[in-house]
Design an enzyme around this catalytic site. Structure first.
Site, PDB file in Angstrom:
ATOM      1  N   GLU A 151       0.861  -1.199  -0.108  1.00 19.85           N
ATOM      2  CA  GLU A 151      -0.037   0.046   0.090  1.00 19.85           C
ATOM      3  C   GLU A 151       0.874   1.408  -0.021  1.00 19.85           C
ATOM      4  O   GLU A 151       0.773   2.236   0.788  1.00 19.85           O
ATOM      5  CB  GLU A 151      -0.773  -0.085   1.350  1.00 19.85           C
ATOM      6  N   GLU A 256      -6.520 -10.466  -1.302  1.00 22.81           N
ATOM      7  CA  GLU A 256      -7.072 -10.417  -0.227  1.00 22.81           C
ATOM      8  C   GLU A 256      -8.585 -10.087  -0.347  1.00 22.81           C
ATOM      9  O   GLU A 256      -9.185  -9.173   0.065  1.00 22.81           O
ATOM     10  CB  GLU A 256      -6.814  -9.006   0.453  1.00 22.81           C
TER      11      GLU A 256
HETATM   12  O1  9MR Z   1      -7.649  -8.154   8.447  1.00 26.52           O
HETATM   13  C1  9MR Z   1      -6.641  -7.344   9.109  1.00 26.52           C
HETATM   14  C2  9MR Z   1      -7.174  -6.813  10.439  1.00 26.52           C
HETATM   15  O2  9MR Z   1      -7.426  -8.178  11.363  1.00 26.52           O
HETATM   16  C3  9MR Z   1      -6.363  -5.907  10.992  1.00 26.52           C
HETATM   17  O3  9MR Z   1      -6.812  -5.090  12.075  1.00 26.52           O
HETATM   18  C4  9MR Z   1      -5.774  -4.786   9.834  1.00 26.52           C
HETATM   19  C5  9MR Z   1      -4.903  -3.729  10.597  1.00 26.52           C
HETATM   20  O4  9MR Z   1      -4.086  -3.103   9.839  1.00 26.52           O
HETATM   21  O5  9MR Z   1      -5.445  -5.245   9.046  1.00 26.52           O
HETATM   22  C6  9MR Z   1      -6.154  -6.275   8.371  1.00 26.52           C
HETATM   23  O6  9MR Z   1      -5.598  -6.831   7.051  1.00 26.52           O
HETATM   24  C7  9MR Z   1      -5.343  -5.959   6.132  1.00 26.52           C
HETATM   25  C8  9MR Z   1      -4.181  -6.173   5.182  1.00 26.52           C
HETATM   26  O7  9MR Z   1      -2.850  -6.532   5.965  1.00 26.52           O
HETATM   27  C9  9MR Z   1      -3.518  -5.188   4.538  1.00 26.52           C
HETATM   28  N1  9MR Z   1      -4.465  -4.985   3.174  1.00 26.52           N
HETATM   29  C10 9MR Z   1      -5.847  -4.294   4.196  1.00 26.52           C
HETATM   30  C11 9MR Z   1      -6.331  -5.321   5.020  1.00 26.52           C
HETATM   31  C12 9MR Z   1      -7.839  -5.141   5.571  1.00 26.52           C
HETATM   32  O8  9MR Z   1      -7.625  -3.804   6.267  1.00 26.52           O
END
Ligand code: 9MR
Length: 375
Positions: A151, A256
Site C-alpha cells: 500500500e 485479499e
Molecule cells: O484483516 C486485518 C485486520 O485484522 C487488522 O486489524 C488490520 C489492521 O491493519 O489489517 C487487516 O488486514 C489488512 C491487510 O494486512 C492489508 N490490506 C488491508 C487489510 C484489511 O484492512
C-alpha cells in the site's frame, strides 16, 4: 458460463455435486486464504480442517506484520509465526509472508531516534534492511513468496506520504525488494495494494514494475487486494489491471478478496485509518442471516469475478480470500465498528455458503470444458 450455470449451482446442495476433494482442486491457480492465529495455533479444529480441505495457500492475517514480529528494536517474537509456517508445511501449502514494509502495524521506533526526533535516511534504511534480513532469513526456503511492500501508492498513481517514503525517499520500495532478494534469492517477491482497479494506481504500479524490470530488480507479481462490494468496482476495471500487469511481464495475484454484502457507507478503500460512524441503516442484517435475494446477488458477484479470473488463468497465479468465515472478517469492524457482514465463503456456523458453491461449480465446469477441448 451464463445465468444457467449460476442458477444450477445455486440450487444444488454441495453433497450432491462435490466429492471429498476441495475447492482448490477445481482451480487452475493457487487458491489461498488468510488465517488468524485462532485457526493455526489450535489446529486441528473445525476451521483448520476447512482450510486444509479447500485451500492450498495461506497468508497470515496479522501475525507476520512488523508490529507482531519486532515490537521493539532487535526483540523478535517468532513463536506465533513459527507455528503458522509449520501449519502450512504440514499441509504442503504455498506459504505467503505478509508483509515486510508498510506504514500501518509498524512500531513507531522504526522511524524515530532515542530522543524522539525523526530518524535520518541511513538509519531508516539500516532498520529496514535488518528487519527484512531477520524475517526473510529466518524462513529462507520455507516461505514461497513475500508481500515486500504494502500500500505505497495513492489512487492517482503517486507514492503517498508515509514515514518510509518521507524518511528514505521514493527509492524505499526498490531498496525493500533488493533486501528481500538478498535474504532469500529463491523467494518470490510481490507488491501489494488496494484499489488496484483505479486507472491512476494501475498506471503508477505498472510504471514501477517496468522500471524494476529495466534495472533488474526482482518482482514476480503484483497483488490486487480486491476488497469489493456488491455494487462495485466493475469486473472490467480489475480485468484492465490484470491485462496491464501481464503486458509488463509480471503475474497478477488476487491477494485479499472479500465481497461485503452490506450497504456501502464510504468510498471503496481498505485504508484502515478511514472510519465511519455507526448508523443502523448500515447494519441491516444483524441476526446472522442474509435475505435470500441479497444472498443470491452476493453469490452472483463472486461468480462474475471468478468467471473473469478463470479467463485469465494464464496470468493469475493465486486467488486468496481475506478470511475463512464471516465471523472472522475484518469487515465486521471496518469502516463502521460492530456490524454483521457476510463477505466470505463460509458462514458463522462454518457451513459453505451459496457464493462458494457457485464458484466451485463454475471452476469445475471450466476445468471439464478445458479438458474436453484438449487444452
Ligand atoms: O484483516 C486485518 C485486520 O485484522 C487488522 O486489524 C488490520 C489492521 O491493519 O489489517 C487487516 O488486514 C489488512 C491487510 O494486512 C492489508 N490490506 C488491508 C487489510 C484489511 O484492512
Amino acid at each position: 458460463m451464463g445465468k444457467l450455470a449460476f442458477a444450477a449451482a445455486a440450487v444444488l446442495s454441495v453433497g450432491a455435486i462435490f466429492g471429498a476433494d476441495g475447492i482448490k482442486d477445481a482451480m487452475p491457480f493457487k487458491f489461498g486464504v488468510a488465517i488468524p492465529a485462532r485457526i493455526f495455533m489450535r489446529a486441528p479444529n473445525d476451521s483448520s480442517r476447512l482450510v486444509e480441505r479447500h485451500f492450498n495457500s495461506i497468508t497470515p492475517e496479522n501475525e507476520m506484520k512488523p508490529a507482531s514480529l519486532q515490537p521493539k528494536e532487535g526483540e523478535f517474537r517468532w513463536d506465533v509465526s513459527d507455528r503458522f509456517v509449520a501449519f502450512g508445511e504440514k499441509n504442503k501449502m504455498k506459504i505467503i509472508g505478509h508483509c515486510l514494509v508498510w506504514h500501518n502495524q509498524t512500531p513507531h521506533w522504526f522511524f524515530v531516534n532515542a530522543d524522539g526526533s525523526k530518524a535520518d535516511r541511513e538509519t531508516l534504511i539500516a532498520r529496514m534492511r535488518a528487519h527484512i534480513h531477520a524475517v526473510v532469513g529466518r524462513y529462507k526456503g520455507r516461505i514461497h513468496g513475500w508481500d515486500v511492500v504494502n500500500e505505497a501508492f495513492d489512487d492517482g498513481g503517486r507514492l503517498h506520504p508515509s514515514p518510509w517514503r518521507d524518511g528514505i525517499g521514493e527509492d524505499f520500495i526498490e531498496l525493500a525488494f533488493r533486501f528481500a532478494h538478498e535474504a532469500d534469492p529463491d523467494a518470490e517477491l510481490y507488491y501489494n495494494d488496494f484499489n488496484m482497479f483505479t486507472a491512476g494506481k494501475r498506471r503508477g504500479v505498472v510504471e514501477m514494475v517496468r522500471k524494476f524490470k529495466e534495472k533488474g530488480v526482482r518482482i514476480d507479481a503484483v497483488g490486487l487486494q480486491s476488497h469489493a462490494g456488491l455494487k462495485g468496482p466493475k469486473v472490467e476495471e480489475y480485468e484492465a489491471t490484470i491485462e496491464a500487469l501481464a503486458s509488463v511481464g509480471v503475474k497478477a495475484m488476487i491477494t485479499e478478496l472479500d465481497v461485503s454484502a452490506l450497504p456501502s457507507a464510504w468510498g471503496l478503500t481498505a485504508e484502515i485509518t478511514s472510519r465511519h460512524d455507526y448508523d443502523e441503516k448500515y447494519n441491516p442484517w444483524k441476526d446472522g442471516v442474509l435475505p435470500k435475494d441479497i444472498e443470491k446477488e452476493h453469490a452472483r458477484r463472486y461468480f462474475d469475478l471468478f468467471k473473469m479470473y478463470l479467463r485469465h488463468a494464464d496470468v493469475i497465479d493465486r486467488v486468496t480470500l481475506w478470511g475463512l468465515t464471516d465471523g472472522d472478517s475484518w469487515l465486521n469492524d471496518f469502516p463502521v465498528r460492530g456490524r454483521t457482514d457476510y463477505p466470505l465463503f463460509f458462514g458463522r456456523d462454518g457451513q459453505m455458503k451459496l457464493c462458494a458453491k457457485a464458484v466451485w461449480r463454475l471452476a469445475q465446469q471450466t476445468a471439464e470444458k478445458k479438458s474436453k477441448n484438449g487444452k
